[in-house]
Design a protein around this motif. Structure first.
Motif, PDB file in Angstrom:
ATOM      1  N   LEU A 338       3.861  -1.642 -26.211  1.00 31.80           N
ATOM      2  CA  LEU A 338       3.967  -0.867 -27.401  1.00 31.80           C
ATOM      3  C   LEU A 338       3.610  -1.821 -28.464  1.00 31.80           C
ATOM      4  CD1 LEU A 338       6.489   1.784 -28.268  1.00 31.80           C
ATOM      5  CD2 LEU A 338       6.361   0.187 -29.851  1.00 31.80           C
ATOM      6  N   GLU A 339       2.800  -1.197 -29.618  1.00 30.96           N
ATOM      7  CA  GLU A 339       2.711  -1.909 -30.645  1.00 30.96           C
ATOM      8  C   GLU A 339       2.940  -0.915 -31.987  1.00 30.96           C
ATOM      9  OE1 GLU A 339      -0.701  -4.274 -31.047  1.00 30.96           O
ATOM     10  OE2 GLU A 339      -0.541  -4.729 -28.887  1.00 30.96           O
ATOM     11  N   VAL A 340       3.461  -1.607 -33.151  1.00 28.85           N
ATOM     12  CA  VAL A 340       3.904  -0.763 -34.238  1.00 28.85           C
ATOM     13  C   VAL A 340       3.765  -1.571 -35.570  1.00 28.85           C
ATOM     14  CG1 VAL A 340       6.360  -1.169 -34.188  1.00 28.85           C
ATOM     15  CG2 VAL A 340       5.550   0.928 -35.377  1.00 28.85           C
ATOM     16  N   ARG A 341       3.166  -1.132 -36.512  1.00 27.44           N
ATOM     17  CA  ARG A 341       3.017  -1.756 -37.824  1.00 27.44           C
ATOM     18  C   ARG A 341       4.229  -1.498 -38.890  1.00 27.44           C
ATOM     19  NH1 ARG A 341      -1.233  -4.039 -40.565  1.00 27.44           N
ATOM     20  NH2 ARG A 341      -2.201  -4.450 -38.596  1.00 27.44           N
ATOM     21  N   ALA A 342       5.048  -2.187 -39.438  1.00 24.34           N
ATOM     22  CA  ALA A 342       6.054  -1.994 -40.268  1.00 24.34           C
ATOM     23  C   ALA A 342       5.718  -2.968 -41.500  1.00 24.34           C
ATOM     24  CB  ALA A 342       7.520  -2.272 -39.770  1.00 24.34           C
ATOM     25  N   GLY A 343       5.200  -2.179 -42.554  1.00 23.93           N
ATOM     26  CA  GLY A 343       4.783  -3.250 -43.769  1.00 23.93           C
ATOM     27  C   GLY A 343       3.684  -4.141 -43.374  1.00 23.93           C
ATOM     28  N   ILE A 344       4.060  -5.640 -43.624  1.00 29.77           N
ATOM     29  CA  ILE A 344       3.153  -6.899 -43.383  1.00 29.77           C
ATOM     30  C   ILE A 344       3.356  -7.384 -41.947  1.00 29.77           C
ATOM     31  CG2 ILE A 344       3.258  -7.255 -45.569  1.00 29.77           C
ATOM     32  CD1 ILE A 344       4.981  -9.822 -44.916  1.00 29.77           C
ATOM     33  N   THR A 345       4.385  -6.788 -41.238  1.00 30.89           N
ATOM     34  CA  THR A 345       4.847  -7.173 -40.085  1.00 30.89           C
ATOM     35  C   THR A 345       4.358  -6.244 -38.687  1.00 30.89           C
ATOM     36  OG1 THR A 345       6.798  -8.003 -40.872  1.00 30.89           O
ATOM     37  CG2 THR A 345       6.512  -7.710 -38.330  1.00 30.89           C
ATOM     38  N   HIS A 346       3.808  -7.021 -37.878  1.00 35.77           N
ATOM     39  CA  HIS A 346       2.926  -6.407 -36.741  1.00 35.77           C
ATOM     40  C   HIS A 346       3.758  -6.515 -35.541  1.00 35.77           C
ATOM     41  CE1 HIS A 346      -0.412  -3.996 -34.552  1.00 35.77           C
ATOM     42  NE2 HIS A 346       0.078  -4.982 -33.457  1.00 35.77           N
ATOM     43  N   TRP A 347       4.453  -5.597 -34.997  1.00 28.64           N
ATOM     44  CA  TRP A 347       5.597  -5.730 -33.732  1.00 28.64           C
ATOM     45  C   TRP A 347       4.513  -5.626 -32.469  1.00 28.64           C
ATOM     46  CZ3 TRP A 347      10.751  -7.319 -33.640  1.00 28.64           C
ATOM     47  CH2 TRP A 347      11.062  -7.270 -34.957  1.00 28.64           C
ATOM     48  N   VAL A 348       4.763  -6.365 -31.547  1.00 28.10           N
ATOM     49  CA  VAL A 348       4.306  -6.022 -30.089  1.00 28.10           C
ATOM     50  C   VAL A 348       5.327  -6.190 -29.360  1.00 28.10           C
ATOM     51  CG1 VAL A 348       3.000  -7.182 -27.966  1.00 28.10           C
ATOM     52  CG2 VAL A 348       2.089  -7.219 -30.695  1.00 28.10           C
ATOM     53  N   PHE A 349       5.656  -5.241 -28.335  1.00 28.05           N
ATOM     54  CA  PHE A 349       7.017  -5.065 -27.360  1.00 28.05           C
ATOM     55  C   PHE A 349       6.615  -4.966 -26.194  1.00 28.05           C
ATOM     56  CE2 PHE A 349       8.605  -3.018 -31.460  1.00 28.05           C
ATOM     57  CZ  PHE A 349       9.845  -3.712 -31.486  1.00 28.05           C
ATOM     58  N   HIS A 381      -5.888  -9.065 -36.809  1.00 26.34           N
ATOM     59  CA  HIS A 381      -5.678  -9.834 -38.039  1.00 26.34           C
ATOM     60  C   HIS A 381      -4.545  -9.321 -38.935  1.00 26.34           C
ATOM     61  CE1 HIS A 381      -9.315 -12.203 -36.636  1.00 26.34           C
ATOM     62  NE2 HIS A 381      -9.849 -10.821 -36.503  1.00 26.34           N
ATOM     63  N   VAL A 382      -3.448  -9.976 -38.605  1.00 29.76           N
ATOM     64  CA  VAL A 382      -2.203  -9.345 -39.612  1.00 29.76           C
ATOM     65  C   VAL A 382      -1.338 -10.968 -40.224  1.00 29.76           C
ATOM     66  CG1 VAL A 382      -1.786  -7.441 -38.134  1.00 29.76           C
ATOM     67  CG2 VAL A 382      -0.909  -9.808 -37.420  1.00 29.76           C
ATOM     68  N   GLN A 383      -0.845 -10.430 -41.018  1.00 33.16           N
ATOM     69  CA  GLN A 383       0.065 -11.316 -42.108  1.00 33.16           C
ATOM     70  C   GLN A 383       1.287 -12.047 -41.135  1.00 33.16           C
ATOM     71  OE1 GLN A 383       0.792 -10.286 -45.884  1.00 33.16           O
ATOM     72  NE2 GLN A 383       2.070 -11.824 -46.307  1.00 33.16           N
ATOM     73  N   GLU A 384       2.039 -11.153 -40.655  1.00 32.15           N
ATOM     74  CA  GLU A 384       3.075 -11.596 -39.490  1.00 32.15           C
ATOM     75  C   GLU A 384       2.966 -10.869 -38.219  1.00 32.15           C
ATOM     76  OE1 GLU A 384       7.816 -12.112 -39.681  1.00 32.15           O
ATOM     77  OE2 GLU A 384       6.712 -11.096 -41.436  1.00 32.15           O
ATOM     78  N   LEU A 385       3.130 -11.403 -37.197  1.00 29.38           N
ATOM     79  CA  LEU A 385       2.932 -11.098 -35.761  1.00 29.38           C
ATOM     80  C   LEU A 385       4.344 -11.497 -35.137  1.00 29.38           C
ATOM     81  CD1 LEU A 385       1.523  -9.658 -33.401  1.00 29.38           C
ATOM     82  CD2 LEU A 385       0.646 -11.851 -32.778  1.00 29.38           C
ATOM     83  N   ILE A 386       5.137 -10.366 -34.698  1.00 28.48           N
ATOM     84  CA  ILE A 386       6.349 -10.686 -33.678  1.00 28.48           C
ATOM     85  C   ILE A 386       6.104  -9.746 -32.543  1.00 28.48           C
ATOM     86  CG2 ILE A 386       8.682 -10.198 -33.511  1.00 28.48           C
ATOM     87  CD1 ILE A 386       8.827 -10.063 -36.522  1.00 28.48           C
ATOM     88  N   ARG A 387       6.193 -10.881 -31.471  1.00 23.73           N
ATOM     89  CA  ARG A 387       6.022 -10.499 -30.220  1.00 23.73           C
ATOM     90  C   ARG A 387       7.315 -10.605 -29.373  1.00 23.73           C
ATOM     91  NH1 ARG A 387       0.960 -13.308 -27.644  1.00 23.73           N
ATOM     92  NH2 ARG A 387       2.156 -15.349 -28.348  1.00 23.73           N
ATOM     93  N   MET A 388       7.901  -9.465 -28.721  1.00 23.70           N
ATOM     94  CA  MET A 388       9.246  -9.367 -28.469  1.00 23.70           C
ATOM     95  C   MET A 388       9.304  -8.693 -27.000  1.00 23.70           C
ATOM     96  SD  MET A 388      12.316  -7.495 -30.154  1.00 23.70           S
ATOM     97  CE  MET A 388      14.186  -7.615 -29.822  1.00 23.70           C
ATOM     98  N   VAL A 389       9.932  -9.166 -26.256  1.00 28.73           N
ATOM     99  CA  VAL A 389      10.428  -8.801 -24.922  1.00 28.73           C
ATOM    100  C   VAL A 389      11.723  -8.399 -24.701  1.00 28.73           C
ATOM    101  CG1 VAL A 389      10.648  -9.604 -22.494  1.00 28.73           C
ATOM    102  CG2 VAL A 389       8.588 -10.480 -23.797  1.00 28.73           C
ATOM    103  N   LEU A 390      11.921  -7.223 -24.137  1.00 27.76           N
ATOM    104  CA  LEU A 390      13.101  -6.631 -23.636  1.00 27.76           C
ATOM    105  C   LEU A 390      13.047  -6.217 -22.285  1.00 27.76           C
ATOM    106  CD1 LEU A 390      12.037  -4.833 -27.036  1.00 27.76           C
ATOM    107  CD2 LEU A 390      14.630  -4.999 -26.813  1.00 27.76           C
ATOM    108  N   ILE A 391      14.234  -6.609 -21.854  1.00 24.71           N
ATOM    109  CA  ILE A 391      14.675  -6.320 -20.379  1.00 24.71           C
ATOM    110  C   ILE A 391      15.777  -5.146 -20.467  1.00 24.71           C
ATOM    111  CG2 ILE A 391      15.438  -7.078 -18.029  1.00 24.71           C
ATOM    112  CD1 ILE A 391      12.943  -8.438 -19.435  1.00 24.71           C
TER     113      ILE A 391
END
Length: 406
Positions: A338-349, A381-391
């Protein structure tokens, strides 16, 4: 009833005194009396009988009617209600009237040009960007069988134009998107599996224009006629339907969420701040708030069985805030959950589930390795990329571990 019969007798006496072609009859939401008793089989039959008598009376006095126009969401047993009033012309799917119930792009530019200029200045957007945002938020409704004509939701557009400084709010849901017929239906039915939330669905065109009784209602047909789903394209006699715009997809996510959380919403379970933490880039807070939502799930009707269940539920929860989460986002080496954009932050779960007896630490290591190996999110090409793993623990019904992947 005797009282109902008396009213019909009085109405008939009135109609017989009128000159030919002297009466215009406008009936909005003709199905509303049926909606209130949708879950009462006996009451539904009685109301339908009363409506049939009323329309039969109009038919027997049609000489006085110059024009009759009816609107409604559901065609409950249309043929039995209107069996006597058999000279109606159903324009529901007619291309000729495809722009009747909303504003087209041409109409928006022609009649609202001054409002667009004002809104553009107030929001600090150029007009091209503003029009694009309005299209994503309020456009996309299609009511005709060729799927060529799209229109803006008139109420939402007018509300925005009246107060553009408030931004692109969800006016449709606030003003009636949570339709009474849908609420009554949901009292005895559950919506489709959350895995189906964002999928394009199909329905025969005949089911959208034909009659239906309570027992024969499908959630796809109901949601289409209520405006949550709209025609995207048509192949032969099959309509493929989906959410028309961001406003409606967010509203639908809210309805799904209330079902999933057993009548509550994310505010009531203490998880509404997840939107703020996504914008702030606070991973630990996102972990805690997602857990509040998942711990509140009605597991009887919406059990979490696997990774796809976790992914689908997360997508629904995040969609409530007007975000546009995408699942199974592909790049040249694999796909993220799952990926979602929140403002300048692009999250990858990346989600993994752990069953009883399995090691959550091992699952965490596998997930991190997968994210690194497949370069999840690196194609953007994003300003901030956060990649997060959840168990997620199937036994504990909550997320038990998380980690950021640098």
């Amino acid at each position: 009833s005797a009282r109902g019969g008396s009213i019909l007798n009085q109405l008939e006496a009135f109609l017989k005194k009128l000159p030919d072609s002297s009466l215009v009859v406008l009936i909005d939401e003709y199905d509303a009396p049926l909606t209130t008793v949708i879950n009462d089989q006996f009451g539904f039959a009685r109301v339908r009988e009363a409506l049939s008598a009323f329309y039969a009376l109009l038919k027997s006095n049609d000489r006085v009617i110059r024009f009759l126009f009816l609107t409604g969401i559901i065609t409950f047993n249309k043929l039995s209600i209107f069996s006597e009033l058999n000279n109606l012309n159903d324009i529901s799917l007619s291309p000729r009237y495809g722009s009747l119930l909303g504003y087209t792009h041409i109409e928006l530019k022609e009649y609202f040009s001054e409002y667009l200029v004002r809104a553009s200045k107030l929001l600090g957007l150029d007009e091209v960007r503003l029009l694009d945002d309005l299209t994503k938020q309020y456009d996309g409704f299609c009511f005709e069988e060729t799927a060529r004509q799209k229109v803006f939701a008139p109420w939402s557009l007018l509300k925005f134009m009246a107060e553009p400084e408030r931004g692109l709010k969800n006016y449709w849901f606030e003003s009636g998107g949570k339709s009474s017929v849908l609420i009554q239906y949901m009292k005895t039915h559950i919506l489709s599996n959350p895995k189906d939330y964002a999928k394009t669905k199909s329905i025969a065109l005949s089911h959208l224009s034909g009659s239906s009784d309570v027992d024969g209602l499908s959630d796809v047909g109901l949601l289409t006629q209520a405006g949550y789903l709209t025609i995207k394209n048509v192949e032969y006699e099959t309509a493929f339907v989906g959410y028309p715009n961001r406003e409606v997809s967010s509203s639908m996510a809210q309805l799904y969420t209330e079902q999933i959380l057993d009548g509550r919403n994310l505010v009531q379970v203490g998880a509404s701040d997840v939107i703020r933490e996504l914008f702030n880039g606070n991973a630990e807070a996102v972990f805690q708030l997602l857990n509040k939502a998942f711990l509140s799930i009605d597991y009887k009707n919406y059990p979490v069985r696997d990774e796809s269940s976790v992914r689908a539920l997360a997508q629904v929860f995040l969609s409530c805030f007007g975000l546009e989460p995408s699942i199974e986002v592909h790049n040249n080496k694999g796909r993220s959950d799952l990926e979602v954009r929140a403002g300048i932050t692009h999250w990858v779960f990346e989600f993994k589930v752990v069953r009883e007896g399995e090691s959550s630490e091992k699952r965490l290591e596998e997930a991190i390795s997968q994210v690194l190996r497949q370069n999840h999110g690196k194609q953007h090409h994003v300003q901030e990329l956060i990649r997060m793993v959840l168990i997620y623990s199937l036994q504990g019904r909550k997320f038990v571990k998380w980690q950021l992947v640098e």
